[in-house]
Scaffold this motif. Sequence first.
Motif, PDB file in Angstrom:
ATOM      1  N   GLU A   1       0.609  -1.000   0.557  1.00 54.73           N
ATOM      2  CA  GLU A   1      -0.023  -0.263  -0.200  1.00 54.73           C
ATOM      3  C   GLU A   1       0.746   0.900  -0.057  1.00 54.73           C
ATOM      4  O   GLU A   1       0.032   2.362   0.333  1.00 54.73           O
ATOM      5  N   ASP A   2       2.059   1.225  -0.113  1.00 58.45           N
ATOM      6  CA  ASP A   2       2.696   2.200  -0.035  1.00 58.45           C
ATOM      7  C   ASP A   2       2.865   3.242  -1.387  1.00 58.45           C
ATOM      8  O   ASP A   2       2.473   2.454  -2.340  1.00 58.45           O
ATOM      9  N   ASN A   3       3.672   4.476  -1.424  1.00 65.01           N
ATOM     10  CA  ASN A   3       3.251   4.057  -2.807  1.00 65.01           C
ATOM     11  C   ASN A   3       4.535   5.048  -3.572  1.00 65.01           C
ATOM     12  O   ASN A   3       5.175   5.370  -4.918  1.00 65.01           O
ATOM     13  N   ARG A   4       5.900   3.862  -3.415  1.00 67.39           N
ATOM     14  CA  ARG A   4       7.163   3.701  -4.176  1.00 67.39           C
ATOM     15  C   ARG A   4       7.747   2.368  -3.432  1.00 67.39           C
ATOM     16  O   ARG A   4       6.842   1.381  -2.655  1.00 67.39           O
ATOM     17  N   GLU A   5       8.593   2.147  -4.837  1.00 65.20           N
ATOM     18  CA  GLU A   5       9.139   0.642  -4.860  1.00 65.20           C
ATOM     19  C   GLU A   5      10.026   0.479  -4.212  1.00 65.20           C
ATOM     20  O   GLU A   5      11.389   1.711  -3.695  1.00 65.20           O
ATOM     21  N   GLN A   6      10.306  -0.518  -2.677  1.00 65.98           N
ATOM     22  CA  GLN A   6      12.112  -0.373  -1.969  1.00 65.98           C
ATOM     23  C   GLN A   6      12.135  -1.664  -2.325  1.00 65.98           C
ATOM     24  O   GLN A   6      10.953  -2.696  -2.517  1.00 65.98           O
ATOM     25  N   MET A   7      13.363  -2.307  -1.439  1.00 66.70           N
ATOM     26  CA  MET A   7      14.003  -3.168  -1.165  1.00 66.70           C
ATOM     27  C   MET A   7      13.287  -3.418   0.037  1.00 66.70           C
ATOM     28  O   MET A   7      13.413  -2.443   0.706  1.00 66.70           O
ATOM     29  N   VAL A   8      12.778  -4.650   0.336  1.00 65.19           N
ATOM     30  CA  VAL A   8      12.830  -5.595   2.179  1.00 65.19           C
ATOM     31  C   VAL A   8      13.086  -6.333   2.423  1.00 65.19           C
ATOM     32  O   VAL A   8      13.563  -7.168   1.709  1.00 65.19           O
TER      33      VAL A   8
ATOM     34  N   ALA B   1      19.404   3.201  -9.050  1.00 63.45           N
ATOM     35  CA  ALA B   1      18.456   2.847  -7.878  1.00 63.45           C
ATOM     36  C   ALA B   1      17.881   3.902  -6.835  1.00 63.45           C
ATOM     37  O   ALA B   1      17.155   4.572  -6.155  1.00 63.45           O
ATOM     38  N   GLN B   2      18.992   4.702  -6.657  1.00 67.56           N
ATOM     39  CA  GLN B   2      19.842   5.801  -5.974  1.00 67.56           C
ATOM     40  C   GLN B   2      19.307   6.740  -6.458  1.00 67.56           C
ATOM     41  O   GLN B   2      18.346   7.749  -5.503  1.00 67.56           O
ATOM     42  N   GLU B   3      18.553   7.578  -7.389  1.00 66.32           N
ATOM     43  CA  GLU B   3      18.173   8.919  -8.401  1.00 66.32           C
ATOM     44  C   GLU B   3      16.878   8.039  -7.948  1.00 66.32           C
ATOM     45  O   GLU B   3      15.710   9.907  -7.802  1.00 66.32           O
ATOM     46  N   LEU B   4      16.333   7.042  -7.603  1.00 66.87           N
ATOM     47  CA  LEU B   4      14.701   6.733  -7.605  1.00 66.87           C
ATOM     48  C   LEU B   4      14.241   6.259  -6.264  1.00 66.87           C
ATOM     49  O   LEU B   4      13.894   6.990  -5.851  1.00 66.87           O
ATOM     50  N   SER B   5      15.786   6.905  -5.361  1.00 66.31           N
ATOM     51  CA  SER B   5      15.238   5.800  -3.967  1.00 66.31           C
ATOM     52  C   SER B   5      16.869   6.022  -3.243  1.00 66.31           C
ATOM     53  O   SER B   5      17.312   5.224  -3.012  1.00 66.31           O
ATOM     54  N   PRO B   6      16.602   7.967  -3.220  1.00 66.86           N
ATOM     55  CA  PRO B   6      17.874   8.145  -2.451  1.00 66.86           C
ATOM     56  C   PRO B   6      17.889   7.399  -0.546  1.00 66.86           C
ATOM     57  O   PRO B   6      19.853   7.320  -0.721  1.00 66.86           O
ATOM     58  N   ASP B   7      17.365   6.883   0.270  1.00 69.92           N
ATOM     59  CA  ASP B   7      17.353   6.692   1.043  1.00 69.92           C
ATOM     60  C   ASP B   7      17.470   5.060   1.201  1.00 69.92           C
ATOM     61  O   ASP B   7      17.233   4.193   2.350  1.00 69.92           O
ATOM     62  N   ASP B   8      17.444   4.038   0.177  1.00 65.58           N
ATOM     63  CA  ASP B   8      17.401   2.895   0.094  1.00 65.58           C
ATOM     64  C   ASP B   8      18.568   1.964   0.349  1.00 65.58           C
ATOM     65  O   ASP B   8      19.889   2.503  -0.046  1.00 65.58           O
ATOM     66  N   GLU B   9      18.081   1.484   1.144  1.00 63.97           N
ATOM     67  CA  GLU B   9      19.472   0.710   2.775  1.00 63.97           C
ATOM     68  C   GLU B   9      20.348  -0.466   1.378  1.00 63.97           C
ATOM     69  O   GLU B   9      20.979  -0.205   1.802  1.00 63.97           O
TER      70      GLU B   9
ATOM     71  N   ARG C   1      35.313   3.968   0.892  1.00 63.51           N
ATOM     72  CA  ARG C   1      33.687   4.508   0.749  1.00 63.51           C
ATOM     73  C   ARG C   1      33.107   3.409   1.526  1.00 63.51           C
ATOM     74  O   ARG C   1      31.823   3.656   1.084  1.00 63.51           O
ATOM     75  N   ALA C   2      33.726   1.891   0.609  1.00 65.18           N
ATOM     76  CA  ALA C   2      32.766   0.827   1.298  1.00 65.18           C
ATOM     77  C   ALA C   2      31.620   0.736   2.843  1.00 65.18           C
ATOM     78  O   ALA C   2      30.645   0.726   2.740  1.00 65.18           O
ATOM     79  N   MET C   3      32.560   1.324   3.362  1.00 66.08           N
ATOM     80  CA  MET C   3      32.465   1.708   5.169  1.00 66.08           C
ATOM     81  C   MET C   3      31.652   1.864   5.892  1.00 66.08           C
ATOM     82  O   MET C   3      30.505   2.355   6.024  1.00 66.08           O
ATOM     83  N   GLN C   4      31.585   3.993   4.390  1.00 65.28           N
ATOM     84  CA  GLN C   4      30.782   4.680   4.555  1.00 65.28           C
ATOM     85  C   GLN C   4      29.278   4.620   4.036  1.00 65.28           C
ATOM     86  O   GLN C   4      28.480   4.684   4.716  1.00 65.28           O
ATOM     87  N   ASN C   5      29.188   3.343   3.174  1.00 64.18           N
ATOM     88  CA  ASN C   5      28.052   3.337   2.475  1.00 64.18           C
ATOM     89  C   ASN C   5      27.678   1.803   3.607  1.00 64.18           C
ATOM     90  O   ASN C   5      25.891   2.091   3.336  1.00 64.18           O
ATOM     91  N   TYR C   6      27.932   1.255   3.846  1.00 68.17           N
ATOM     92  CA  TYR C   6      27.995   0.307   4.356  1.00 68.17           C
ATOM     93  C   TYR C   6      26.840   1.370   6.112  1.00 68.17           C
ATOM     94  O   TYR C   6      25.951   0.469   6.523  1.00 68.17           O
ATOM     95  N   ARG C   7      27.439   1.871   6.212  1.00 71.98           N
ATOM     96  CA  ARG C   7      27.177   2.973   7.361  1.00 71.98           C
ATOM     97  C   ARG C   7      26.087   3.388   7.424  1.00 71.98           C
ATOM     98  O   ARG C   7      25.040   3.487   7.941  1.00 71.98           O
ATOM     99  N   ASN C   8      26.127   4.280   6.412  1.00 70.26           N
ATOM    100  CA  ASN C   8      24.396   4.831   5.165  1.00 70.26           C
ATOM    101  C   ASN C   8      23.573   3.996   5.434  1.00 70.26           C
ATOM    102  O   ASN C   8      22.512   4.097   5.211  1.00 70.26           O
ATOM    103  N   ALA C   9      23.939   2.696   4.719  1.00 71.77           N
ATOM    104  CA  ALA C   9      22.997   0.927   4.935  1.00 71.77           C
ATOM    105  C   ALA C   9      22.489   1.137   6.465  1.00 71.77           C
ATOM    106  O   ALA C   9      21.142   0.907   7.089  1.00 71.77           O
ATOM    107  N   LEU C  10      22.960   1.076   7.564  1.00 71.12           N
ATOM    108  CA  LEU C  10      23.031   1.358   9.378  1.00 71.12           C
ATOM    109  C   LEU C  10      22.629   2.173   9.352  1.00 71.12           C
ATOM    110  O   LEU C  10      20.951   2.298   9.980  1.00 71.12           O
ATOM    111  N   GLU C  11      22.165   3.095   8.697  1.00 70.49           N
ATOM    112  CA  GLU C  11      21.858   4.736   9.392  1.00 70.49           C
ATOM    113  C   GLU C  11      19.965   4.474   8.787  1.00 70.49           C
ATOM    114  O   GLU C  11      19.346   4.806   9.327  1.00 70.49           O
ATOM    115  N   GLN C  12      19.921   3.530   7.699  1.00 67.68           N
ATOM    116  CA  GLN C  12      18.522   3.997   7.617  1.00 67.68           C
ATOM    117  C   GLN C  12      17.450   2.461   8.097  1.00 67.68           C
ATOM    118  O   GLN C  12      16.805   2.282   8.050  1.00 67.68           O
ATOM    119  N   ALA C  13      18.764   1.426   8.249  1.00 64.40           N
ATOM    120  CA  ALA C  13      17.967  -0.161   9.015  1.00 64.40           C
ATOM    121  C   ALA C  13      19.021  -0.634   9.549  1.00 64.40           C
ATOM    122  O   ALA C  13      19.979  -0.960   9.259  1.00 64.40           O
TER     123      ALA C  13
END
Length: 357
Positions: free
Chosen positions: A22-29, A150-158, A176-188
């Motif tokens: 019922e969401d209005n956007r597609e995302q990975m779950v 993917a991030q153009e459509l969903s900037p916060d996609d973990e 940069r890999a570690m930073q992106n893993y931290r970014n993912a964990l900020e979202q989830a």
Amino acid sequence: MAYLPRLLFLLPFFFASCSLEEDNREQMVNLQQVKDNPEAQLVNLNAAIEQTGSDGSLYARRSVVLLRKGELEQALNDANKAVKLTRNEPSSLFVKAQVLRTMGKPEEALPLALQAERNSYQSSSLYVLLGDLYLQRNDYQQAQAYLNKAQELSPDDEFAFYYKGRVQEATGDTARAMQNYRNALEQAPAFVEAQRELAGLLVAEGDFTAAKPFLASALKAAPKDGVLWYYKGLVQKAEQKPDSALQAFSRAVSLNDTIQGAHYWLGIQQHKLGNNEAAISHLQRAASYKGELKYMTNLASAYERTGQNGLSLATYQRLVEAEPTYTYAYQAISRIKSKLVKPKPDSTAVRQVQIQQ
């Protein structure tokens, strides 16, 4: 690190007739975090399919539920029916690609995902899936391109952050890999795979204190993940806790026998304890370490201690080729050659003496 992640995620999608979300956007779950009731969904879908029988979207939806439950063959059967009934509708192709990816068939999944894209199916989930599939092919440039989409459509996609980290880790850009893993964990914050990858990089850098909270959290959620136990063993080894490290490495290989680092350290430790047969068994399973001096020294010694002098000699000879100044290895070679050329007793003569007596 260098292994395929065990992520089990769902690529949700929308159908013209009925949507899964019922969401209005597609995302990975993350399937481990899905809060709905797959069993109840399955009952409802079974009843709906029994009534209609020819609605491809219902088969696609049931395929997704079966995927959540880990019933992959049944999920694939329903995905095939969905593709046939919807005449290659892109969202059905998308579902089948995800099932095949989860079944460990990325080469079969990729053409379907690309066909869904060509059929104008645009979603961050599809682009993350394509990023993952190209990552598995070691096509890092293409993987990065899809993850950027993917991030153009969903900037916060973990998941986009996570797979970007995987690409950067594979290409040596660990910062940069570690930073992106931290970014993912900020979202989830409970994203186990991101915790594991980040912990592994921190352990590799020797930052054990920073790694420990991620390891503890990930192990609580995934106690049967052998790689996490391997990282824990490395931390305990660094903390001068050899017995605990030995237990952690043993646990790691009991869960995943392909972790060569765990076999390596188990081999070294077993040799130190005098368990030479066990040392040989573990070291032989750690072939990626065979160029290291410590590996060759311990293996050669274990071979000699168990009377396998030919194998010991060959290993010591490889050792001096790698390190010509290693004096002990030359001494060992001389000693083993002496053992090999020493004449064996004449068994016939021995029997004659026994008869005469």
